[in-house]
Design a protein around this motif. Structure first.
Motif, PDB file in Angstrom:
ATOM      1  N   ARG A  26     143.326 -36.969   0.975  1.00  0.00           N
ATOM      2  CA  ARG A  26     142.755 -36.722  -0.345  1.00  0.00           C
ATOM      3  C   ARG A  26     141.994 -35.393  -0.425  1.00  0.00           C
ATOM      4  O   ARG A  26     142.091 -34.665  -1.410  1.00  0.00           O
ATOM      5  N   VAL A  27     141.283 -35.068   0.663  1.00  0.00           N
ATOM      6  CA  VAL A  27     140.478 -33.834   0.649  1.00  0.00           C
ATOM      7  C   VAL A  27     141.347 -32.584   0.589  1.00  0.00           C
ATOM      8  O   VAL A  27     140.846 -31.485   0.353  1.00  0.00           O
ATOM      9  N   GLU A  28     142.650 -32.755   0.835  1.00  0.00           N
ATOM     10  CA  GLU A  28     143.546 -31.590   0.836  1.00  0.00           C
ATOM     11  C   GLU A  28     144.331 -31.469  -0.467  1.00  0.00           C
ATOM     12  O   GLU A  28     145.199 -30.609  -0.585  1.00  0.00           O
ATOM     13  N   TRP A  29     144.058 -32.313  -1.437  1.00  0.00           N
ATOM     14  CA  TRP A  29     144.858 -32.301  -2.658  1.00  0.00           C
ATOM     15  C   TRP A  29     144.687 -31.023  -3.477  1.00  0.00           C
ATOM     16  O   TRP A  29     145.464 -30.756  -4.389  1.00  0.00           O
ATOM     17  N   GLY A  30     143.662 -30.256  -3.146  1.00  0.00           N
ATOM     18  CA  GLY A  30     143.465 -28.968  -3.832  1.00  0.00           C
ATOM     19  C   GLY A  30     144.710 -28.094  -3.790  1.00  0.00           C
ATOM     20  O   GLY A  30     144.952 -27.292  -4.687  1.00  0.00           O
ATOM     21  N   LEU A  31     145.526 -28.257  -2.741  1.00  0.00           N
ATOM     22  CA  LEU A  31     146.730 -27.427  -2.612  1.00  0.00           C
ATOM     23  C   LEU A  31     147.662 -27.577  -3.808  1.00  0.00           C
ATOM     24  O   LEU A  31     148.375 -26.646  -4.172  1.00  0.00           O
ATOM     25  N   ASP A  72     128.639 -29.639  -2.872  1.00  0.00           N
ATOM     26  CA  ASP A  72     127.980 -30.670  -2.062  1.00  0.00           C
ATOM     27  C   ASP A  72     128.998 -31.565  -1.366  1.00  0.00           C
ATOM     28  O   ASP A  72     128.821 -31.957  -0.224  1.00  0.00           O
ATOM     29  N   GLN A  73     130.065 -31.854  -2.100  1.00  0.00           N
ATOM     30  CA  GLN A  73     131.119 -32.705  -1.511  1.00  0.00           C
ATOM     31  C   GLN A  73     131.781 -31.984  -0.324  1.00  0.00           C
ATOM     32  O   GLN A  73     132.095 -32.607   0.689  1.00  0.00           O
ATOM     33  N   ILE A  74     131.973 -30.679  -0.473  1.00  0.00           N
ATOM     34  CA  ILE A  74     132.571 -29.894   0.624  1.00  0.00           C
ATOM     35  C   ILE A  74     131.640 -29.935   1.841  1.00  0.00           C
ATOM     36  O   ILE A  74     132.066 -30.228   2.965  1.00  0.00           O
ATOM     37  N   ARG A  75     130.359 -29.688   1.588  1.00  0.00           N
ATOM     38  CA  ARG A  75     129.383 -29.717   2.702  1.00  0.00           C
ATOM     39  C   ARG A  75     129.417 -31.068   3.407  1.00  0.00           C
ATOM     40  O   ARG A  75     129.451 -31.150   4.621  1.00  0.00           O
ATOM     41  N   ARG A  76     129.417 -32.141   2.601  1.00  0.00           N
ATOM     42  CA  ARG A  76     129.372 -33.489   3.171  1.00  0.00           C
ATOM     43  C   ARG A  76     130.642 -33.761   3.998  1.00  0.00           C
ATOM     44  O   ARG A  76     130.583 -34.274   5.101  1.00  0.00           O
ATOM     45  N   HIS A  77     131.782 -33.374   3.430  1.00  0.00           N
ATOM     46  CA  HIS A  77     133.047 -33.638   4.123  1.00  0.00           C
ATOM     47  C   HIS A  77     133.065 -32.986   5.506  1.00  0.00           C
ATOM     48  O   HIS A  77     133.396 -33.631   6.508  1.00  0.00           O
ATOM     49  N   TYR A  78     132.704 -31.699   5.582  1.00  0.00           N
ATOM     50  CA  TYR A  78     132.796 -31.011   6.873  1.00  0.00           C
ATOM     51  C   TYR A  78     131.696 -31.461   7.836  1.00  0.00           C
ATOM     52  O   TYR A  78     131.906 -31.496   9.047  1.00  0.00           O
ATOM     53  N   ARG A  79     130.544 -31.865   7.283  1.00  0.00           N
ATOM     54  CA  ARG A  79     129.489 -32.401   8.165  1.00  0.00           C
ATOM     55  C   ARG A  79     129.997 -33.696   8.814  1.00  0.00           C
ATOM     56  O   ARG A  79     129.861 -33.894  10.017  1.00  0.00           O
ATOM     57  N   MET A 130     140.811 -34.391  -2.860  1.00  0.00           N
ATOM     58  CA  MET A 130     140.413 -33.067  -3.348  1.00  0.00           C
ATOM     59  C   MET A 130     138.894 -32.956  -3.325  1.00  0.00           C
ATOM     60  O   MET A 130     138.198 -33.911  -3.644  1.00  0.00           O
ATOM     61  N   LEU A 131     138.389 -31.792  -2.935  1.00  0.00           N
ATOM     62  CA  LEU A 131     136.937 -31.598  -2.884  1.00  0.00           C
ATOM     63  C   LEU A 131     136.522 -30.939  -4.197  1.00  0.00           C
ATOM     64  O   LEU A 131     136.956 -29.856  -4.518  1.00  0.00           O
ATOM     65  N   TYR A 132     135.664 -31.658  -4.956  1.00  0.00           N
ATOM     66  CA  TYR A 132     135.390 -31.197  -6.312  1.00  0.00           C
ATOM     67  C   TYR A 132     134.193 -30.266  -6.421  1.00  0.00           C
ATOM     68  O   TYR A 132     134.097 -29.487  -7.328  1.00  0.00           O
ATOM     69  N   GLY A 133     133.227 -30.389  -5.520  1.00  0.00           N
ATOM     70  CA  GLY A 133     132.027 -29.568  -5.689  1.00  0.00           C
ATOM     71  C   GLY A 133     131.495 -29.123  -4.347  1.00  0.00           C
ATOM     72  O   GLY A 133     131.941 -29.594  -3.297  1.00  0.00           O
ATOM     73  N   SER A 188     140.380 -14.582   4.425  1.00  0.00           N
ATOM     74  CA  SER A 188     140.059 -16.011   4.497  1.00  0.00           C
ATOM     75  C   SER A 188     141.252 -16.750   5.077  1.00  0.00           C
ATOM     76  O   SER A 188     142.402 -16.317   4.923  1.00  0.00           O
ATOM     77  N   TRP A 189     140.967 -17.859   5.743  1.00  0.00           N
ATOM     78  CA  TRP A 189     142.021 -18.657   6.377  1.00  0.00           C
ATOM     79  C   TRP A 189     141.806 -20.103   5.944  1.00  0.00           C
ATOM     80  O   TRP A 189     140.753 -20.684   6.210  1.00  0.00           O
ATOM     81  N   ASP A 190     142.798 -20.640   5.263  1.00  0.00           N
ATOM     82  CA  ASP A 190     142.728 -22.033   4.790  1.00  0.00           C
ATOM     83  C   ASP A 190     141.465 -22.324   3.992  1.00  0.00           C
ATOM     84  O   ASP A 190     140.798 -23.351   4.180  1.00  0.00           O
ATOM     85  N   PHE A 191     141.142 -21.408   3.114  1.00  0.00           N
ATOM     86  CA  PHE A 191     139.919 -21.537   2.330  1.00  0.00           C
ATOM     87  C   PHE A 191     140.223 -21.737   0.846  1.00  0.00           C
ATOM     88  O   PHE A 191     139.641 -22.599   0.188  1.00  0.00           O
ATOM     89  N   LEU A 192     141.200 -20.970   0.339  1.00  0.00           N
ATOM     90  CA  LEU A 192     141.390 -20.922  -1.123  1.00  0.00           C
ATOM     91  C   LEU A 192     141.764 -22.266  -1.735  1.00  0.00           C
ATOM     92  O   LEU A 192     141.388 -22.552  -2.869  1.00  0.00           O
ATOM     93  N   HIS A 193     142.501 -23.097  -1.001  1.00  0.00           N
ATOM     94  CA  HIS A 193     142.895 -24.383  -1.620  1.00  0.00           C
ATOM     95  C   HIS A 193     141.741 -25.383  -1.606  1.00  0.00           C
ATOM     96  O   HIS A 193     141.879 -26.483  -2.131  1.00  0.00           O
TER      97      HIS A 193
END
Ligand SMILES: C[S@@+](CC[C@H](N)C(=O)[O-])C[C@H]1O[C@@H](n2cnc3c(N)ncnc32)[C@H](O)[C@@H]1O
Length: 242
Positions: A172-177, A6-13, A1-4, A125-130
């Motif tokens: 893990r990064v998809e656990w937001g769902l 900065d973590q989201i930015r880092r993951h996609y980079r 799960m992406l918590y913040g 939005s597409w695959d954004f909310l989770h």
């Protein structure tokens, strides 16, 4: 799960730097050129969602904008925003290569949209909310920038689909769902909008000539009540009161 953020930015980079299989299955900006079956599904989805041309359309969490070549013809003006600069660099290259003169993208957070109140006719939005860390905040920002009577359309993975649930469980990064799905989003967005949800099988990853017959069988099986609740996706449509 992406918590913040900065973590989201880092993951996609890192995803763009490392380019694992997931990148080519899902985020490659040119995927629609390589997967005609996916392209056909996305085109049909947009034709259904946007029967009339939208004057001012905002896409939140646009990523590499792989679907912009099919979304752009449905808008007079299409603006994409995303947190992640390397994703936006790929998006800009695509927009230029495809000559999408009505599209722009900019870096910003959906939690603090850099637009005046009542600017857009539709937000998509597409695959954004989770992935968004604070859906309540995103909901109030989206409501703020929409014109009265405007629509927010979220295309999201369906928690009730076994292969979707399994795919997300393994990453893990998809656990937001598990906490941000059709049930919680209906409650969150219901505070600002009239919400309706429908089910749909538009998928991007792993759809190709080899898997097409299986996809067709699943699509047929899930076209009825109650099996439709097992589709790959749900589409949440939120209408702001006039
Ligand atoms: C799974 S990707 C989807 C990207 C694109 N919509 C697509 O379908 O290919 C999720 C995107 O949401 C973006 N994102 C997540 N939280 C965000 C936020 N608060 N503001 C803006 N973008 C955000 C991420 O940077 C990422 O590009």
């Amino acid at each position: 799960m992406l918590y913040g953020l900065d973590q989201i930015r880092r993951h996609y980079r890192e995803l763009l730097d490392d380019k694992p299989d997931d990148y080519f299955e899902r985020f490659d900006p040119y995927i629609l050129d390589k997967r005609p079956l996916v392209s056909g599904l996305v085109e049909k989805a947009f034709d259904r969602l946007f029967p009339e041309k939208v004057p001012n359309l905002l896409d939140v969490g646009c990523g590499t904008c792989f679907y912009f070549p099919l979304l752009a013809p449905h808008a007079e003006k299409l603006t994409g925003i995303d947190l992640c600069i390397p994703m936006l660099e790929q998006a800009r290259e695509l927009i230029e290569a495809k000559g999408l003169t009505n599209c722009v993208v900019e870096e910003s957070s959906a939690l603090e949209l850099p637009f005046e109140d009542e600017t857009f006719d539709v937000v998509h939005s597409w695959d954004f909310l989770h992935h968004v860390p604070d859906p309540q905040r995103a909901a109030s920002e989206i409501a703020r920038v929409l014109k009265p009577g405007g629509r927010y359309i979220a295309v999201e993975p369906n928690l009730l689909n076994i292969s979707i649930a399994h795919y997300h469980a393994r990453r893990r990064v998809e656990w937001g769902l598990y906490s941000k799905n059709q049930f919680s989003n209906r409650r969150t967005f219901g505070k600002h909008f009239d919400v309706s949800i429908r089910y749909d099988n538009t998928i991007i990853s792993f759809l190709n000539e080899r898997t097409w017959k299986l996809w067709k069988a699943i699509d047929g099986f899930t076209s009825f009540w109650p099996t439709k609740y097992l589709s790959f996706r749900y589409v949440m449509e939120c209408r702001k009161s006039s």
